[in-house]
Each structure stands twice: as structure tokens, then as C-alpha cells.
Design a protein around this motif. Structure first.
Motif, PDB file in Angstrom:
ATOM      1  N   ALA A 153      -2.004  10.322   1.659  1.00  0.00           N
ATOM      2  CA  ALA A 153      -2.022  10.808   0.282  1.00  0.00           C
ATOM      3  C   ALA A 153      -3.217  11.698  -0.008  1.00  0.00           C
ATOM      4  CB  ALA A 153      -2.014   9.639  -0.680  1.00  0.00           C
ATOM      5  N   TYR A 154      -4.298  11.553   0.739  1.00  0.00           N
ATOM      6  CA  TYR A 154      -5.477  12.362   0.453  1.00  0.00           C
ATOM      7  C   TYR A 154      -5.387  13.744   1.051  1.00  0.00           C
ATOM      8  CZ  TYR A 154      -7.489   8.165  -1.438  1.00  0.00           C
ATOM      9  OH  TYR A 154      -7.718   7.062  -2.202  1.00  0.00           O
ATOM     10  N   GLN A 155      -4.354  13.981   1.806  1.00  0.00           N
ATOM     11  CA  GLN A 155      -4.108  15.307   2.379  1.00  0.00           C
ATOM     12  C   GLN A 155      -2.747  15.764   1.882  1.00  0.00           C
ATOM     13  OE1 GLN A 155      -6.481  16.707   3.986  1.00  0.00           O
ATOM     14  NE2 GLN A 155      -7.787  14.927   4.347  1.00  0.00           N
TER      15      GLN A 155
ATOM     16  N   ALA B 184       7.631  11.310  -6.503  1.00  0.00           N
ATOM     17  CA  ALA B 184       7.744  11.036  -5.071  1.00  0.00           C
ATOM     18  C   ALA B 184       6.817   9.904  -4.680  1.00  0.00           C
ATOM     19  CB  ALA B 184       7.418  12.297  -4.262  1.00  0.00           C
ATOM     20  N   SER B 185       7.173   9.232  -3.601  1.00  0.00           N
ATOM     21  CA  SER B 185       6.343   8.146  -3.076  1.00  0.00           C
ATOM     22  C   SER B 185       6.037   8.402  -1.614  1.00  0.00           C
ATOM     23  CB  SER B 185       7.053   6.804  -3.233  1.00  0.00           C
ATOM     24  OG  SER B 185       8.201   6.751  -2.406  1.00  0.00           O
ATOM     25  N   LEU B 186       4.958   7.792  -1.165  1.00  0.00           N
ATOM     26  CA  LEU B 186       4.522   7.924   0.229  1.00  0.00           C
ATOM     27  C   LEU B 186       4.060   6.567   0.700  1.00  0.00           C
ATOM     28  CD1 LEU B 186       3.772   9.882   2.597  1.00  0.00           C
ATOM     29  CD2 LEU B 186       1.504   9.984   1.598  1.00  0.00           C
ATOM     30  N   SER B 187       4.561   6.142   1.830  1.00  0.00           N
ATOM     31  CA  SER B 187       4.131   4.869   2.383  1.00  0.00           C
ATOM     32  C   SER B 187       2.698   4.960   2.872  1.00  0.00           C
ATOM     33  CB  SER B 187       5.041   4.466   3.545  1.00  0.00           C
ATOM     34  OG  SER B 187       4.470   3.382   4.253  1.00  0.00           O
ATOM     35  N   GLY B 188       1.904   3.947   2.569  1.00  0.00           N
ATOM     36  CA  GLY B 188       0.541   3.921   3.067  1.00  0.00           C
ATOM     37  C   GLY B 188       0.395   3.038   4.284  1.00  0.00           C
ATOM     38  N   GLU B 189       1.491   2.381   4.652  1.00  0.00           N
ATOM     39  CA  GLU B 189       1.393   1.387   5.715  1.00  0.00           C
ATOM     40  C   GLU B 189       2.014   1.859   7.017  1.00  0.00           C
ATOM     41  OE1 GLU B 189       2.983  -2.220   4.191  1.00  0.00           O
ATOM     42  OE2 GLU B 189       1.400  -2.465   2.713  1.00  0.00           O
ATOM     43  N   THR B 190       3.041   2.667   6.933  1.00  0.00           N
ATOM     44  CA  THR B 190       3.669   3.134   8.154  1.00  0.00           C
ATOM     45  C   THR B 190       3.031   4.454   8.563  1.00  0.00           C
ATOM     46  OG1 THR B 190       5.389   4.292   6.913  1.00  0.00           O
ATOM     47  CG2 THR B 190       5.826   2.032   7.584  1.00  0.00           C
ATOM     48  N   SER B 191       3.177   4.794   9.807  1.00  0.00           N
ATOM     49  CA  SER B 191       2.625   6.070  10.262  1.00  0.00           C
ATOM     50  C   SER B 191       3.487   7.210   9.760  1.00  0.00           C
ATOM     51  CB  SER B 191       2.571   6.094  11.785  1.00  0.00           C
ATOM     52  OG  SER B 191       3.870   5.994  12.308  1.00  0.00           O
ATOM     53  N   GLY B 192       2.979   8.386   9.773  1.00  0.00           N
ATOM     54  CA  GLY B 192       3.732   9.525   9.295  1.00  0.00           C
ATOM     55  C   GLY B 192       3.468   9.799   7.826  1.00  0.00           C
ATOM     56  N   SER B 193       4.064  10.842   7.333  1.00  0.00           N
ATOM     57  CA  SER B 193       3.808  11.249   5.947  1.00  0.00           C
ATOM     58  C   SER B 193       5.109  11.640   5.278  1.00  0.00           C
ATOM     59  CB  SER B 193       2.812  12.409   5.914  1.00  0.00           C
ATOM     60  OG  SER B 193       1.569  12.021   6.404  1.00  0.00           O
TER      61      SER B 193
ATOM     62  N   ASN C   9       0.841  -1.187   0.000  1.00  0.00           N
ATOM     63  CA  ASN C   9       0.000   0.000   0.000  1.00  0.00           C
ATOM     64  C   ASN C   9       0.879   1.240   0.000  1.00  0.00           C
ATOM     65  OD1 ASN C   9      -2.191   1.673   0.150  1.00  0.00           O
ATOM     66  ND2 ASN C   9      -2.406   1.489   2.361  1.00  0.00           N
ATOM     67  N   TYR C  10       0.854   1.984  -1.072  1.00  0.00           N
ATOM     68  CA  TYR C  10       1.669   3.189  -1.162  1.00  0.00           C
ATOM     69  C   TYR C  10       1.040   4.126  -2.180  1.00  0.00           C
ATOM     70  CZ  TYR C  10       3.528   0.534  -5.131  1.00  0.00           C
ATOM     71  OH  TYR C  10       3.647  -0.209  -6.270  1.00  0.00           O
ATOM     72  N   TYR C  11       1.580   5.324  -2.245  1.00  0.00           N
ATOM     73  CA  TYR C  11       1.047   6.344  -3.138  1.00  0.00           C
ATOM     74  C   TYR C  11       2.201   6.976  -3.894  1.00  0.00           C
ATOM     75  CZ  TYR C  11      -2.714   5.823   0.242  1.00  0.00           C
ATOM     76  OH  TYR C  11      -3.673   5.302   1.070  1.00  0.00           O
ATOM     77  N   LEU C  12       1.911   7.427  -5.080  1.00  0.00           N
ATOM     78  CA  LEU C  12       2.929   8.041  -5.930  1.00  0.00           C
ATOM     79  C   LEU C  12       2.449   9.410  -6.379  1.00  0.00           C
ATOM     80  CD1 LEU C  12       3.651   4.857  -8.029  1.00  0.00           C
ATOM     81  CD2 LEU C  12       5.162   5.849  -6.300  1.00  0.00           C
ATOM     82  N   PHE C  13       3.386  10.311  -6.526  1.00  0.00           N
ATOM     83  CA  PHE C  13       3.060  11.693  -6.847  1.00  0.00           C
ATOM     84  C   PHE C  13       4.037  12.240  -7.883  1.00  0.00           C
ATOM     85  CE2 PHE C  13       0.433  12.290  -3.046  1.00  0.00           C
ATOM     86  CZ  PHE C  13       0.953  11.346  -2.191  1.00  0.00           C
ATOM     87  N   TRP C  14       3.560  13.216  -8.609  1.00  0.00           N
ATOM     88  CA  TRP C  14       4.440  14.090  -9.369  1.00  0.00           C
ATOM     89  C   TRP C  14       4.246  15.516  -8.851  1.00  0.00           C
ATOM     90  CZ3 TRP C  14       8.347  13.224 -12.656  1.00  0.00           C
ATOM     91  CH2 TRP C  14       8.463  11.945 -13.229  1.00  0.00           C
ATOM     92  N   TYR C  15       5.375  16.150  -8.498  1.00  0.00           N
ATOM     93  CA  TYR C  15       5.387  17.543  -8.076  1.00  0.00           C
ATOM     94  C   TYR C  15       6.114  18.353  -9.142  1.00  0.00           C
ATOM     95  CZ  TYR C  15       3.764  16.919  -3.242  1.00  0.00           C
ATOM     96  OH  TYR C  15       3.011  16.656  -2.121  1.00  0.00           O
ATOM     97  N   LYS C  16       5.688  19.596  -9.292  1.00  0.00           N
ATOM     98  CA  LYS C  16       6.299  20.528 -10.240  1.00  0.00           C
ATOM     99  C   LYS C  16       6.885  21.694  -9.455  1.00  0.00           C
ATOM    100  CE  LYS C  16       4.569  23.914 -13.602  1.00  0.00           C
ATOM    101  NZ  LYS C  16       3.353  24.354 -14.337  1.00  0.00           N
TER     102      LYS C  16
ATOM    103  N   GLU D 141      -2.881   6.165  -6.400  1.00  0.00           N
ATOM    104  CA  GLU D 141      -2.893   5.154  -5.350  1.00  0.00           C
ATOM    105  C   GLU D 141      -2.450   3.824  -5.953  1.00  0.00           C
ATOM    106  OE1 GLU D 141      -6.110   8.147  -4.291  1.00  0.00           O
ATOM    107  OE2 GLU D 141      -5.386   7.147  -6.092  1.00  0.00           O
ATOM    108  N   ALA D 142      -1.576   3.131  -5.277  1.00  0.00           N
ATOM    109  CA  ALA D 142      -1.009   1.899  -5.826  1.00  0.00           C
ATOM    110  C   ALA D 142      -2.055   0.809  -6.030  1.00  0.00           C
ATOM    111  CB  ALA D 142       0.105   1.383  -4.924  1.00  0.00           C
ATOM    112  N   TYR D 143      -3.117   0.834  -5.224  1.00  0.00           N
ATOM    113  CA  TYR D 143      -4.122  -0.222  -5.335  1.00  0.00           C
ATOM    114  C   TYR D 143      -5.101   0.020  -6.481  1.00  0.00           C
ATOM    115  CZ  TYR D 143      -7.041   3.119  -2.755  1.00  0.00           C
ATOM    116  OH  TYR D 143      -7.728   4.228  -2.350  1.00  0.00           O
ATOM    117  N   LYS D 144      -5.015   1.186  -7.102  1.00  0.00           N
ATOM    118  CA  LYS D 144      -5.900   1.490  -8.231  1.00  0.00           C
ATOM    119  C   LYS D 144      -5.182   1.155  -9.528  1.00  0.00           C
ATOM    120  CE  LYS D 144      -8.840   5.105  -6.296  1.00  0.00           C
ATOM    121  NZ  LYS D 144      -9.307   6.510  -6.421  1.00  0.00           N
ATOM    122  N   GLN D 145      -5.828   0.383 -10.357  1.00  0.00           N
ATOM    123  CA  GLN D 145      -5.218   0.020 -11.631  1.00  0.00           C
ATOM    124  C   GLN D 145      -5.365   1.130 -12.664  1.00  0.00           C
ATOM    125  OE1 GLN D 145      -6.916  -3.784 -12.689  1.00  0.00           O
ATOM    126  NE2 GLN D 145      -5.235  -4.860 -11.691  1.00  0.00           N
TER     127      GLN D 145
END
Lengths: 116, 115
Positions: B100-102, A93-102, A31-38, A52-56
Motif C-alpha cells: 500500500a505504501y507504493q 479498492a482493497s489490497l491484501s497486506g498478508e499475501t504476497s503480490g499487489s 491486515n489490509y489496505y483500502l483505497f479510493w481511485y478517481k 490502513e486497516a490497523y489505523k483507527q
């Protein structure tokens, strides 16, 4: 731990054309998330698109879309109908969806120049 | 649109001196972050802050660093006894919540140069 790699330090494109920026990542999580920042020359980093990684289904935001290949751990950004205002540094950039924090984990960045 | 603001935009400090980097997060945001980018390197997470305490910190964030929210609007990063390798761009960010939603909203950054 997560790692993000952008192998293209610089790219250029003609105005109105399409360009694709590459990004690969590595994570052991499901479970993780991916982003593009400009980050334009004005320096403020702006969120362009998220996935969202779980979305195809690939995320889209107007002229910006992603090609998310989960098995290959690839997350490329496609910019259609490029505009001069798209000139900026782009960070994946990536963000963990499983660990606490952001904690965002960033790639090296790709400097995109849109030429008139 | 509300923005995260950082001051100063450029700070020049002698090695060994203390420096305080200031940030004003977006007013209704509850989570605050510091990142840094050494020239030519990746943007790196330093610390996140919530409810007046550190919620997560990286291995970079050692005893030389501290964060504070002194007055309910400012969020500061203090570096004690600066070193040459502290020269970097420092970014502050804030978000309404976690995950991610915030999304995290970033400031323009402060370029710190240690002489």
C-alpha cells in the motif's frame, strides 16, 4: 479472497456541497489496505486516498476524507466543497497486506457528477 | 509528473487474431500490472510482473495471455487467438515497490474491441 461492493452506480452533487460515496468490503484478513481511485473523463485512474486497516484514525487528504468502520466493513468517501473537476468515476479498492503480490480488488465504481 | 502511457488507445481486432497491447511504465518503477474492465463490470486484476517474471496472476490469465518486458522500457500484454469476450478496457499500472505504501499508477487504458 477479498470482495468490494459499491452500491451507488451514479450520484450527483451541486458545486460547493458535500457528497458521500459508499463502499463495503469483505475480507478474512486482519491486515489490509483500502483505497479510493478517481477516473476522470481523461481516463487515467488516480489515487485519491488510502487507509490502513490497523489505523483507527480516518485518513484525510484536503477535501477528501474517509469514514472507515472496520467492524461494519464500510469505507465511505466524503468529498467536501465539491468542484466541477471532481466529476469522475470513483472506484473503491482493497489490497491484501498478508499475501504476497499487489493485487488490487475493485468495486463496481460510482459515477459522480458535480453540477454547476 | 511521470505517467504510465498506453498504446494504442483503441484497438479493433478480428476474432481469432493475436493482439499486443503496449505500455510504458514510469521509468524508476519495478513492478508492473495489467487489469481489465469489461463494459459494465468491475476492474479485474490480470497479472503482476517483477524482475522479468510473473509474480502473481489471476484465474483469468490463462494460456491465451502472456506478458513481456522486451526492451527495459515497454511492458506488453499479448492475447493469442482473441475471443469476443476479450473485448474490454485494459489498464496497465506500475509501482516502485509492493504494498500500500507504493501506490499503483495507472495508464489511460486501451479499449480492445473484438469483432
Amino acid at each position: 479472497a477479498q470482495t468490494v461492493t459499491q452500491s451507488q452506480p451514479e450520484m450527483s452533487v451541486q458545486e460547493a456541497e458535500t457528497v458521500t460515496l459508499s463502499c463495503t468490503y469483505d475480507t478474512s484478513e486482519n491486515n489490509y489496505y483500502l483505497f479510493w481511485y478517481k477516473q476522470p473523463p481523461s481516463r487515467q485512474m488516480i489515487l485519491v486516498i488510502r487507509q490502513e486497516a490497523y489505523k483507527q484514525q480516518n485518513a484525510t487528504e484536503n477535501r477528501f476524507s474517509v469514514n472507515f468502520q472496520k467492524a461494519a466493513k464500510s469505507f465511505s468517501l466524503k468529498i467536501s466543497d465539491s468542484q466541477l473537476g471532481d466529476t469522475a468515476m470513483y472506484f473503491c479498492a482493497s489490497l491484501s497486506g498478508e499475501t504476497s503480490g499487489s493485487r488490487l480488488t475493485f468495486g463496481e465504481g460510482t459515477q459522480l457528477t458535480v453540477n454547476p | 509528473e511521470p505517467e504510465v502511457t498506453q498504446t494504442p488507445s483503441h484497438q479493433v481486432t478480428q476474432m481469432g487474431q493475436e493482439v499486443i497491447l503496449r505500455c510504458v511504465p514510469i521509468s524508476n518503477h519495478l513492478y508492473f500490472y495489467w487489469y481489465r474492465q469489461i463494459l459494465g463490470q468491475k476492474v479485474e486484476f490480470l497479472v503482476s510482473f517483477y524482475n522479468n517474471e510473473i509474480s502473481e496472476k489471476s484465474e483469468i490469465f490463462d494460456d491465451q495471455f502472456s506478458v513481456e518486458r522486451p526492451d527495459g522500457s515497454n511492458f506488453t500484454l499479448k492475447i493469442r487467438s482473441t475471443k469476443l469476450e476479450d473485448s474490454a478496457m485494459y489498464f496497465c499500472a506500475s509501482s516502485e515497490g509492493q504494498g500500500a505504501y507504493q501506490p499503483q499508477h495507472f495508464g489511460d487504458g486501451t479499449r480492445l474491441s473484438i469483432l
